[in-house]
Scaffold this active site. Structure first.
Site, mmCIF file in Angstrom:
data_model
loop_
_atom_site.group_PDB
_atom_site.id
_atom_site.type_symbol
_atom_site.label_atom_id
_atom_site.label_comp_id
_atom_site.label_asym_id
_atom_site.label_seq_id
_atom_site.Cartn_x
_atom_site.Cartn_y
_atom_site.Cartn_z
ATOM 1 N N PRO A 235 0.788 -1.228 0.000
ATOM 2 C CA PRO A 235 0.000 0.000 0.000
ATOM 3 C C PRO A 235 0.827 1.287 0.000
ATOM 4 O O PRO A 235 1.829 1.383 0.699
ATOM 5 C CB PRO A 235 -0.830 -0.104 1.287
ATOM 6 C CG PRO A 235 -0.191 -1.178 2.096
ATOM 7 C CD PRO A 235 0.475 -2.098 1.133
ATOM 8 N N ASN A 236 0.343 2.212 -0.803
ATOM 9 C CA ASN A 236 0.873 3.584 -0.918
ATOM 10 C C ASN A 236 2.173 3.689 -1.698
ATOM 11 O O ASN A 236 2.609 4.798 -1.995
ATOM 12 C CB ASN A 236 1.017 4.247 0.468
ATOM 13 C CG ASN A 236 -0.317 4.362 1.167
ATOM 14 O OD1 ASN A 236 -1.267 4.865 0.583
ATOM 15 N ND2 ASN A 236 -0.417 3.853 2.379
ATOM 16 N N ARG B 124 5.659 12.710 -1.710
ATOM 17 C CA ARG B 124 5.881 13.247 -0.354
ATOM 18 C C ARG B 124 7.032 12.494 0.296
ATOM 19 O O ARG B 124 7.406 11.421 -0.162
ATOM 20 C CB ARG B 124 4.630 13.036 0.511
ATOM 21 C CG ARG B 124 3.891 14.341 0.779
ATOM 22 C CD ARG B 124 2.730 14.137 1.706
ATOM 23 N NE ARG B 124 1.474 13.944 0.984
ATOM 24 C CZ ARG B 124 0.874 14.852 0.243
ATOM 25 N NH1 ARG B 124 1.397 16.034 0.084
ATOM 26 N NH2 ARG B 124 -0.262 14.599 -0.359
ATOM 27 N N TYR C 268 11.885 8.395 1.236
ATOM 28 C CA TYR C 268 11.679 7.430 0.147
ATOM 29 C C TYR C 268 12.321 7.843 -1.179
ATOM 30 O O TYR C 268 12.242 7.092 -2.148
ATOM 31 C CB TYR C 268 10.173 7.210 -0.061
ATOM 32 C CG TYR C 268 9.483 6.683 1.178
ATOM 33 C CD1 TYR C 268 9.834 5.454 1.720
ATOM 34 C CD2 TYR C 268 8.488 7.421 1.822
ATOM 35 C CE1 TYR C 268 9.214 4.967 2.865
ATOM 36 C CE2 TYR C 268 7.857 6.939 2.964
ATOM 37 C CZ TYR C 268 8.231 5.712 3.477
ATOM 38 O OH TYR C 268 7.623 5.233 4.605
ATOM 39 N N ASN D 25 7.931 -5.937 -1.098
ATOM 40 C CA ASN D 25 7.918 -4.816 -0.152
ATOM 41 C C ASN D 25 6.467 -4.663 0.286
ATOM 42 O O ASN D 25 5.662 -4.018 -0.401
ATOM 43 C CB ASN D 25 8.425 -3.533 -0.810
ATOM 44 C CG ASN D 25 8.449 -2.364 0.168
ATOM 45 O OD1 ASN D 25 7.889 -2.448 1.263
ATOM 46 N ND2 ASN D 25 9.078 -1.275 -0.223
ATOM 47 N N ALA E 126 3.251 -0.950 4.650
ATOM 48 C CA ALA E 126 2.721 -0.948 6.026
ATOM 49 C C ALA E 126 2.296 -2.346 6.493
ATOM 50 O O ALA E 126 2.340 -2.643 7.694
ATOM 51 C CB ALA E 126 1.554 0.018 6.131
ATOM 52 N N GLU F 182 12.629 -9.825 1.175
ATOM 53 C CA GLU F 182 11.867 -8.642 1.609
ATOM 54 C C GLU F 182 12.736 -7.400 1.391
ATOM 55 O O GLU F 182 13.926 -7.407 1.732
ATOM 56 C CB GLU F 182 11.550 -8.816 3.099
ATOM 57 C CG GLU F 182 10.913 -7.622 3.770
ATOM 58 C CD GLU F 182 10.782 -7.847 5.288
ATOM 59 O OE1 GLU F 182 11.261 -8.897 5.797
ATOM 60 O OE2 GLU F 182 10.219 -6.975 5.953
ATOM 61 N N HIS G 92 12.851 -3.026 1.728
ATOM 62 C CA HIS G 92 12.287 -1.741 2.154
ATOM 63 C C HIS G 92 13.182 -0.625 1.650
ATOM 64 O O HIS G 92 14.414 -0.699 1.796
ATOM 65 C CB HIS G 92 12.170 -1.664 3.673
ATOM 66 C CG HIS G 92 11.223 -2.697 4.200
ATOM 67 N ND1 HIS G 92 9.864 -2.571 4.082
ATOM 68 C CD2 HIS G 92 11.456 -3.892 4.773
ATOM 69 C CE1 HIS G 92 9.292 -3.653 4.579
ATOM 70 N NE2 HIS G 92 10.234 -4.477 5.009
ATOM 71 N N ARG H 164 13.622 3.901 12.351
ATOM 72 C CA ARG H 164 12.444 4.778 12.347
ATOM 73 C C ARG H 164 11.595 4.529 13.600
ATOM 74 O O ARG H 164 12.137 4.164 14.634
ATOM 75 C CB ARG H 164 11.670 4.544 11.035
ATOM 76 C CG ARG H 164 12.528 4.866 9.785
ATOM 77 C CD ARG H 164 11.773 4.691 8.512
ATOM 78 N NE ARG H 164 10.628 5.607 8.438
ATOM 79 C CZ ARG H 164 9.663 5.518 7.526
ATOM 80 N NH1 ARG H 164 9.724 4.581 6.585
ATOM 81 N NH2 ARG H 164 8.657 6.371 7.528
HETATM 82 O O1 CA2 Z 1 10.657 1.691 3.473
HETATM 83 C C1 CA2 Z 1 9.776 1.036 2.889
HETATM 84 O O2 CA2 Z 1 9.921 0.576 1.762
HETATM 85 C C2 CA2 Z 1 8.419 0.845 3.573
HETATM 86 O O3 CA2 Z 1 7.971 -0.486 3.277
HETATM 87 C C3 CA2 Z 1 7.476 1.876 2.963
HETATM 88 C C4 CA2 Z 1 6.092 1.940 3.601
HETATM 89 C C5 CA2 Z 1 6.193 1.987 5.133
HETATM 90 O O4 CA2 Z 1 4.901 1.858 5.698
HETATM 91 C C6 CA2 Z 1 7.100 0.889 5.693
HETATM 92 O O5 CA2 Z 1 7.184 1.028 7.100
HETATM 93 C C7 CA2 Z 1 8.488 0.968 5.089
HETATM 94 C C8 CA2 Z 1 5.304 3.150 3.072
HETATM 95 C C9 CA2 Z 1 5.199 3.152 1.557
HETATM 96 C C10 CA2 Z 1 4.731 4.393 0.892
HETATM 97 O O6 CA2 Z 1 4.709 5.563 1.675
HETATM 98 C C11 CA2 Z 1 4.543 6.810 1.114
HETATM 99 C C12 CA2 Z 1 4.513 7.869 1.982
HETATM 100 C C13 CA2 Z 1 4.378 9.147 1.517
HETATM 101 C C14 CA2 Z 1 4.247 9.387 0.156
HETATM 102 C C15 CA2 Z 1 4.280 8.340 -0.722
HETATM 103 C C16 CA2 Z 1 4.424 7.043 -0.248
#
Ligand code: CA2
Length: 144
Positions: free
Chosen positions: A9-10, A17, A22, A73, A76, A97, A99, A106
């Site tokens: 997700p996301n 952002r 990221y 990956n 969340a 896996e 990230h 974090r």
């Molecule tokens: O560091 C990673 O790859 C994560 O898997 C990314 C996830 C986070 O929940 C994990 O703890 C670590 C979040 C992915 C996307 O987040 C965004 C946040 C803001 C804007 C765009 C994407």
């Protein structure tokens, strides 16, 4: 060799952002990076992204007999999903896996990874490069 790459997700919103966490590149750039890297290594990839836990479980289940390994990956869901862990265990494919960020540096809740209870290797904090290392690991692991 066929590798399934799963993003949770996301991750489709990458680049809009939190560039300090990221990076600035977007999800399209990530897929181009994975596809090009894999192509150079003679690896066939299918990239799948979903914001839905069940859809990710379904995709992992469909990998049985269709792929030789999985790069995932779970975003969340890393920190919450026993369902994704169970799907990976059930399918039994070599899994790495990845990230983008270093989840160990974090918030405390990100230090817990259910996925890592099955994954052979967890790569954190290397950005896109982590996916390249995951593909190279699976290539060598699978004798490619
Ligand atoms: O560091 C990673 O790859 C994560 O898997 C990314 C996830 C986070 O929940 C994990 O703890 C670590 C979040 C992915 C996307 O987040 C965004 C946040 C803001 C804007 C765009 C994407």
């Amino acid at each position: 060799m066929r590798i399934l790459v799963v993003n949770g997700p996301n991750l489709n919103l990458l680049g809009i952002r939190e560039p300090e966490i990221y990076g600035r590149r977007d999800y399209t750039a990530l897929i181009a990076f994975i596809t090009e890297t894999a192509g150079r290594e003679g690896i066939e990839t299918e990239c799948f992204q979903s914001n839905h836990e069940g859809a990710i479980v379904d995709k992992i289940q469909s990998a049985l007999g269709a792929f030789d390994g999985i790069v995932i990956n779970p975003a969340a869901y890393t920190h919450t999903s026993v369902a994704i862990l169970d799907a990976l265990k059930a399918v039994g494919l070599p899994t790495v896996e990845v990230h983008l960020s270093d989840i160990n540096q974090r918030e405390a809740f990100r230090k817990v990874s259910y996925t890592s209870l099955y994954a052979e290797k967890t790569i954190v904090g290397l950005g896109f490069e982590g996916y390249r290392q995951a593909l190279l690991y699976l290539k060598s692991r699978l004798g490619g």
